[in-house]
Motif scaffolding. Structure first.
Motif, PDB file in Angstrom:
ATOM      1  N   GLU A  90       0.784  -1.292  -0.145  1.00 14.12           N
ATOM      2  CA  GLU A  90       0.127  -0.083   0.040  1.00 14.12           C
ATOM      3  C   GLU A  90       0.997   1.272   0.047  1.00 14.12           C
ATOM      4  O   GLU A  90       0.454   2.364  -0.666  1.00 14.12           O
ATOM      5  N   THR A  91       1.864   1.318   0.833  1.00 13.30           N
ATOM      6  CA  THR A  91       2.806   2.526   0.926  1.00 13.30           C
ATOM      7  C   THR A  91       3.385   2.678  -0.514  1.00 13.30           C
ATOM      8  O   THR A  91       3.552   3.844  -0.786  1.00 13.30           O
ATOM      9  N   GLU A  92       3.680   1.751  -1.200  1.00 13.51           N
ATOM     10  CA  GLU A  92       4.291   1.950  -2.632  1.00 13.51           C
ATOM     11  C   GLU A  92       3.526   2.526  -3.583  1.00 13.51           C
ATOM     12  O   GLU A  92       3.600   3.498  -4.346  1.00 13.51           O
ATOM     13  N   VAL A  93       2.124   2.150  -3.454  1.00 10.95           N
ATOM     14  CA  VAL A  93       1.006   2.900  -4.428  1.00 10.95           C
ATOM     15  C   VAL A  93       0.761   4.047  -3.772  1.00 10.95           C
ATOM     16  O   VAL A  93       0.714   5.152  -4.745  1.00 10.95           O
ATOM     17  N   ILE A  94       0.718   4.473  -2.307  1.00 14.82           N
ATOM     18  CA  ILE A  94       0.615   5.786  -1.961  1.00 14.82           C
ATOM     19  C   ILE A  94       1.636   6.713  -2.484  1.00 14.82           C
ATOM     20  O   ILE A  94       1.371   7.830  -2.906  1.00 14.82           O
ATOM     21  N   ALA A  95       2.903   6.049  -2.609  1.00 10.47           N
ATOM     22  CA  ALA A  95       3.904   6.992  -2.723  1.00 10.47           C
ATOM     23  C   ALA A  95       4.022   7.556  -4.261  1.00 10.47           C
ATOM     24  O   ALA A  95       4.487   8.574  -4.744  1.00 10.47           O
ATOM     25  N   LEU A  96       2.817   6.941  -5.258  1.00  4.86           N
ATOM     26  CA  LEU A  96       2.764   7.522  -6.461  1.00  4.86           C
ATOM     27  C   LEU A  96       2.125   8.843  -6.315  1.00  4.86           C
ATOM     28  O   LEU A  96       2.364   9.658  -7.202  1.00  4.86           O
ATOM     29  N   GLY A  97       1.152   8.851  -5.446  1.00  8.05           N
ATOM     30  CA  GLY A  97       0.431  10.040  -5.543  1.00  8.05           C
ATOM     31  C   GLY A  97       0.934  11.065  -4.759  1.00  8.05           C
ATOM     32  O   GLY A  97       0.639  12.318  -4.414  1.00  8.05           O
ATOM     33  N   LEU A 109      -6.601  -4.227  -4.617  1.00  6.89           N
ATOM     34  CA  LEU A 109      -7.292  -5.437  -5.140  1.00  6.89           C
ATOM     35  C   LEU A 109      -6.100  -6.522  -5.220  1.00  6.89           C
ATOM     36  O   LEU A 109      -5.741  -6.698  -6.362  1.00  6.89           O
ATOM     37  N   LYS A 110      -5.571  -7.378  -4.450  1.00  3.62           N
ATOM     38  CA  LYS A 110      -4.323  -8.298  -4.383  1.00  3.62           C
ATOM     39  C   LYS A 110      -4.540  -9.154  -5.683  1.00  3.62           C
ATOM     40  O   LYS A 110      -3.425  -9.391  -6.398  1.00  3.62           O
ATOM     41  N   GLY A 111      -5.775  -9.838  -5.591  1.00  8.12           N
ATOM     42  CA  GLY A 111      -5.782 -11.098  -6.545  1.00  8.12           C
ATOM     43  C   GLY A 111      -5.811 -10.426  -7.926  1.00  8.12           C
ATOM     44  O   GLY A 111      -5.490 -11.193  -8.997  1.00  8.12           O
ATOM     45  N   LYS A 112      -6.313  -9.109  -8.094  1.00  3.94           N
ATOM     46  CA  LYS A 112      -6.262  -8.478  -9.493  1.00  3.94           C
ATOM     47  C   LYS A 112      -4.935  -7.819  -9.964  1.00  3.94           C
ATOM     48  O   LYS A 112      -5.037  -7.297 -10.843  1.00  3.94           O
ATOM     49  N   ASN A 113      -4.206  -7.651  -8.839  1.00  3.05           N
ATOM     50  CA  ASN A 113      -2.886  -6.608  -9.190  1.00  3.05           C
ATOM     51  C   ASN A 113      -3.353  -5.321  -9.472  1.00  3.05           C
ATOM     52  O   ASN A 113      -2.759  -4.611 -10.499  1.00  3.05           O
ATOM     53  N   GLN A 114      -4.301  -4.764  -8.838  1.00  4.00           N
ATOM     54  CA  GLN A 114      -4.960  -3.459  -9.218  1.00  4.00           C
ATOM     55  C   GLN A 114      -5.163  -2.861  -7.671  1.00  4.00           C
ATOM     56  O   GLN A 114      -5.171  -3.427  -6.735  1.00  4.00           O
ATOM     57  N   ALA A 115      -5.504  -1.392  -7.951  1.00  5.82           N
ATOM     58  CA  ALA A 115      -5.638  -0.428  -6.567  1.00  5.82           C
ATOM     59  C   ALA A 115      -6.378   0.726  -7.156  1.00  5.82           C
ATOM     60  O   ALA A 115      -6.340   1.057  -8.109  1.00  5.82           O
ATOM     61  N   PHE A 116      -7.095   1.187  -6.167  1.00  4.93           N
ATOM     62  CA  PHE A 116      -7.730   2.299  -6.268  1.00  4.93           C
ATOM     63  C   PHE A 116      -7.123   3.546  -5.218  1.00  4.93           C
ATOM     64  O   PHE A 116      -7.221   2.916  -4.221  1.00  4.93           O
ATOM     65  N   LEU A 117      -6.631   4.603  -5.713  1.00  2.36           N
ATOM     66  CA  LEU A 117      -6.302   5.563  -4.945  1.00  2.36           C
ATOM     67  C   LEU A 117      -7.177   6.768  -5.047  1.00  2.36           C
ATOM     68  O   LEU A 117      -7.189   7.201  -6.136  1.00  2.36           O
ATOM     69  N   GLU A 118      -7.481   7.168  -3.858  1.00  2.43           N
ATOM     70  CA  GLU A 118      -8.247   8.618  -3.596  1.00  2.43           C
ATOM     71  C   GLU A 118      -7.344   9.834  -3.396  1.00  2.43           C
ATOM     72  O   GLU A 118      -6.688   9.857  -2.325  1.00  2.43           O
ATOM     73  N   MET A 119      -7.347  10.762  -4.163  1.00  2.00           N
ATOM     74  CA  MET A 119      -6.609  11.950  -3.952  1.00  2.00           C
ATOM     75  C   MET A 119      -7.478  12.838  -3.092  1.00  2.00           C
ATOM     76  O   MET A 119      -8.730  13.030  -3.291  1.00  2.00           O
ATOM     77  N   GLY A 120      -7.064  13.857  -2.688  1.00  2.00           N
ATOM     78  CA  GLY A 120      -7.808  15.025  -1.792  1.00  2.00           C
ATOM     79  C   GLY A 120      -8.795  15.727  -2.754  1.00  2.00           C
ATOM     80  O   GLY A 120      -9.863  16.209  -2.343  1.00  2.00           O
TER      81      GLY A 120
END
Length: 542
Positions: A90-97, A109-120
């Motif tokens: 999660e921290t690596e995904v957050i680091a992108l934003g 979504l670990k099984g799908k190798n995906q994530a959703f990131l919500e920005m402010g």
């Protein structure tokens, strides 16, 4: 409601029952369509290639030949990230934003190798998408794809303490504060006080002191060990507290020390304590200043610390709580073992190279080798001392870079010495004076690697290594052709590998010296049909 999913891959779609469904949408690959229970239904998954999103047209008809309806996702503060590596955190995904603004939520979504990131805000999300449309984001050296989601906000389980702890820590770091005590406990339980740091795209040298100044903004740095592994500069850095290590990783992973280069890749080490024996330019125990410098290792001059100044082009310098990093020239000078004080970083672009093999060396061979690290303007082999030469680079930064990488390397069987010259320029011979071709002017050479701003060559500068990267390879040239060519350069080819498009390849010689010789002889080699081979050092091994 039942959960269902299909994926489109390589021109055919396979449903849950294993039947093939034709995929008639060119340009859309690996699209997942699914329905998920609950208020946080996430049934829309964006295609990384087309900028489109696909949604289910309903599961009521039970047909295996469902058609996919495609819509373009409008801007949203929720971003959909695909193709994540399996081990991405999660921290690596957050680091992108993190560099673009406040991150308010995340769903992986670990099984799908995906994530959703919500920005402010939607504005920060738009800025992030626009930036990554021109610069491909990477996590653990794997390219990932970022697009707008059809969701306007994320509704996730508030009971996920780990995710909430990470988000609170990010919020604290972004605002320049510290996480609460309960967050600190949650973070400390899952992390080590020791970070493993890898520097990618190291166009400018990075020193132990650079790292100390950057990471000390997040807590007390106790020990640092630097080393080179797989032709990459790496470091182990120990904080006094695991929470400080977690905060530093959240804020700094993926950031550039300098504009467009020297990217920090940070993971937790399996070690919990570092054993430092010497205090010098390779290792330091800040809790034991009495440690010896070690055999032949220079101790660090404390005045090097005065070299730190703001680099307004550095993304890192814009993160609250992070260091205003070294100017590039100061970092390079520090790496070369020289004191570079603020305000005195403008060094000469002229190098003095000595202990050359005077029977073999030519201005062209020096131009080719030193041209790996900068654009060589002029070369002069000294008339009365032909084992020495002056080389003028485009600027002081390039001179420092070439010196740090080539000093002590073997060229034509002799270990060369590279130092900064007192000369500001290399003079050309007076008109009518024959200097036996010992001086050459390369100011207008078409072979300069770095004349184009933003060139990818800036991101592919590595120390001399036994493995060479080849590009611009003609389609009709075979592996045997290249093996023979490089063997004839006087070396032994140990391994070879074509890239998928066969325009590029890796070739491994038996020694670094052989690779240096091959690069000198074969960079810009005419392969026929006006195609010239491009050769550079690689960080990879075969």
């Amino acid at each position: 409601m039942c959960a269902c999913a299909v994926s489109v891959e390589a021109g055919k779609t396979t449903g849950r029952k294993g039947r093939e469904i034709p995929a008639d949408m060119d340009g859309i690959s690996d699209v997942a369509v699914g329905v998920k229970r609950g208020s946080d239904e996430l049934s829309m998954y964006n295609s990384p290639n087309s900028g489109m999103s696909s949604i289910s047209d309903g599961a009521s008809n039970g047909s295996d030949s469902k058609k996919l309806r495609v819509e373009e996702a409008p801007p949203s503060r929720v971003l959909h990230i695909r193709k994540l590596p399996n081990e991405a955190s999660e921290t690596e995904v957050i680091a992108l934003g993190l560099p673009f603004g406040k991150v308010t939520n995340i769903l992986t979504l670990k099984g799908k190798n995906q994530a959703f990131l919500e920005m402010g805000t939607e504005e920060t999300a738009i800025t992030m998408v626009n930036y990554y449309s021109t610069v491909t984001p990477h996590i653990r050296n794997v390219p990932v794809f970022i697009q707008y989601s059809n969701h306007k906000e994320l509704k996730t389980d508030a009971g996920n303490q780990r995710t909430q702890a990470v988000l609170q820590a990010v919020s604290a770091v972004q605002s320049g504060g510290s996480p609460s005590s309960d967050v600190q406990e949650a973070l400390a339980a899952a992390s080590s006080p020791v970070l493993r740091i890898i520097i990618d795209n190291m166009f400018y040298p990075v020193t132990l002191d650079v790292l100390q100044q950057i990471f000390s903004k997040f807590g007390t740095v106790m020990k640092i060990i630097t080393f080179t592994k797989n032709n990459q500069f790496q470091a182990l850095l120990q904080f006094s507290d695991p929470v400080n290590a977690q905060q530093a990783k959240l804020a700094l992973d993926g950031q550039n020390i300098y504009n467009s280069c020297c990217t920090l890749r940070i993971d937790f080490s399996k070690l919990v304590n570092l054993n430092v024996k010497y205090n010098n330019d390779k290792s330091r125990d800040y809790t034991r200043p009495e440690l010896p410098a070690g055999d032949g290792q220079p101790s660090i001059d404390p005045s090097v610390a005065a070299a730190f100044s703001k680099d307004s082009n550095s993304l890192l310098g814009k993160i609250p709580g992070a260091l205003n990093p070294l100017s590039a020239a100061a970092a390079a000078a520090a790496a070369a073992g020289r004191v570079a004080l603020a305000g005195q970083t403008g060094s000469s672009g002229v190098l003095l190279v000595s202990n050359l093999n005077e029977e073999m060396v030519t201005p062209q061979s020096l131009f080719t080798l030193f041209g790996v690290y900068g654009d060589v303007q002029r070369v002069k082999i000294l008339y009365n001392k032909k084992d020495s030469a002056l080389i003028q680079m485009s600027d002081g930064n390039q001179a420092q870079l070439a010196m740090s990488h080539l000093n002590g390397q073997k060229m034509y069987g002799k270990i060369i010495r590279v130092t900064l010259s007192k000369h500001q320029t290399v003079a050309l011979p007076r008109d009518g004076l024959d200097d036996q071709g010992l001086t050459k002017d390369y100011a207008n050479s078409p072979l300069h690697r770095f004349k184009k701003p933003g060139s990818k060559n800036f991101q592919n500068i590595f120390p001399p290594s036994a493995t060479l990267h080849l590009s611009n390879v003609p389609q009709d040239v075979t592996e045997d052709d290249l093996r023979l060519l490089f063997s004839n350069a006087g070396g032994t080819v140990k391994a070879f590998k074509f890239f998928q498009d066969r325009k590029m390849a890796l070739i491994q010689m038996s020694t670094v010296e052989e690779a240096i010789q091959a690069l000198i002889d074969l960079h810009n080699y005419n392969m026929g049909g006006s195609q010239h081979l491009r050769v550079s050092f690689s960080k990879s091994t075969i």
